[in-house]
Write an enzyme that holds these catalytic residues in place. Structure first.
Site, PDB file in Angstrom:
ATOM      1  N   GLY A 166      42.451  18.874 -44.061  1.00 12.94           N
ATOM      2  CA  GLY A 166      41.775  19.930 -43.550  1.00 12.94           C
ATOM      3  C   GLY A 166      42.702  20.589 -42.888  1.00 12.94           C
ATOM      4  O   GLY A 166      42.220  21.712 -42.345  1.00 12.94           O
ATOM      5  N   CYS A 167      43.899  20.624 -42.557  1.00 11.49           N
ATOM      6  CA  CYS A 167      44.865  21.260 -41.824  1.00 11.49           C
ATOM      7  C   CYS A 167      45.878  21.983 -42.637  1.00 11.49           C
ATOM      8  O   CYS A 167      46.724  21.382 -43.422  1.00 11.49           O
ATOM      9  CB  CYS A 167      45.499  20.276 -40.755  1.00 11.49           C
ATOM     10  SG  CYS A 167      46.730  21.458 -39.832  1.00 11.49           S
ATOM     11  N   GLY A 168      45.982  23.362 -42.614  1.00 13.45           N
ATOM     12  CA  GLY A 168      46.761  24.083 -43.528  1.00 13.45           C
ATOM     13  C   GLY A 168      48.065  24.598 -42.749  1.00 13.45           C
ATOM     14  O   GLY A 168      48.895  25.127 -43.495  1.00 13.45           O
TER      15      GLY A 168
END
Length: 275
Positions: free
Chosen positions: A111-113
């Site tokens: 979920g971390c871009g």
């Protein structure tokens, strides 16, 4: 080892419902470590759903600005190892030299871009503007979101998987890719389009998630003029979409949606307007 590389697995559970305890089971999404390398030099490790990984590798490379065209990826070999799956990509000397100059190494959490960027300047890099030619009806947007939901095979099994889609207004078709990570799902769609020689500028990106700045950045790099999502966008994402010329539609539910930027691309037809 096989289970690590299946997109969905079944696990045992103990269920408590209406005051009763029972043994049960549930299908859950798998997360697998996906190592992305270029010319055998490691670049990133992302946790992703082990499906459509060539699309993921291509889309990630394009949306992160590593390559300019899908053709710049000369080869992509998927190799299973004990810890996960390696996407070994081969690029030309010019791309390899550019990568070496960037000196960017990251370990991407679910979920971390923006994990692992070396400076705030990279996180706030300039966003390109997209073209302005596309228009689409409100009804077509609603149909597209419904069509994407019908194609969410993995999410029907788990209720825990994001989807990204690409709606082609010309024929109403929707290309869908799924992943535990919303950024990964979008990269898979971008990669699938590029691999098929299709332009993201000709249609609408659909998302089952909220919209954050990273998704706007990826859409802008891909040239997608419209993005539609089910949840509320961040204020930063709204500002970025406005700056990039992207039509941002969100809170897309069964009864309608809200347009946050560049409304002129959405045709409401004979819909009644109220103050």
């Amino acid at each position: 080892m096989t289970r690590l590389f299946e997109p969905v697995v079944r696990v045992a559970t103990t269920a408590f419902h209406h005051g009763e305890v029972s043994a049960g089971s549930r299908q859950v999404p798998e997360e697998t470590a996906i190592a992305l390398s270029y010319n055998r030099v490691g670049y990133a490790v992302m946790m992703a759903t082990p499906r459509d990984l060539r699309d993921f590798a291509t889309g990630f490379s394009l949306s992160e600005g590593i390559v300019d065209r899908a053709a710049d990826l000369l080869d992509c070999e998927l190799v299973t190892v004990d810890q996960g799956i390696e996407c070994r990509m081969r690029v030309g000397t010019d791309v390899a030299d550019r990568l070496a100059r960037r000196r960017r190494h990251m370990a991407g959490a679910l979920g971390c871009g923006l994990c692992g960027l070396e400076s705030l300047a990279e996180a706030t890099r300039a966003i390109p503007r997209v073209g302005s030619g596309l228009t689409i009806s409100a009804e077509a947007v609603m149909r597209g979101m419904r069509a994407m939901a019908m194609q969410q095979e993995l999410n029907r099994q788990t209720r825990a998987i994001h989807a990204a889609g690409f709606l082609d207004p010309a024929d109403g078709s929707v290309l869908v890719r799924e992943d535990v990570g919303r950024h990964n799902a979008l990269d898979k769609v971008i990669g699938a389009l590029a691999g098929a020689g299709r332009s993201a500028g000709s249609g609408v990106v659909l998302m089952t998630s909220r919209v954050s700045i990273e998704l706007i950045q990826k859409c802008a790099v891909a040239g997608a003029p419209v993005i539609v999502a089910v949840s509320v966008p961040s204020a930063h994402a709204i500002r970025a979409a406005d700056e990039a010329g992207i039509t941002l539609v969100a809170v897309a539910r069964e009864d309608g949606f809200e347009v946050f930027t560049h409304q002129t691309r959405i045709c409401f037809g004979a819909s009644r307007h109220v103050a």
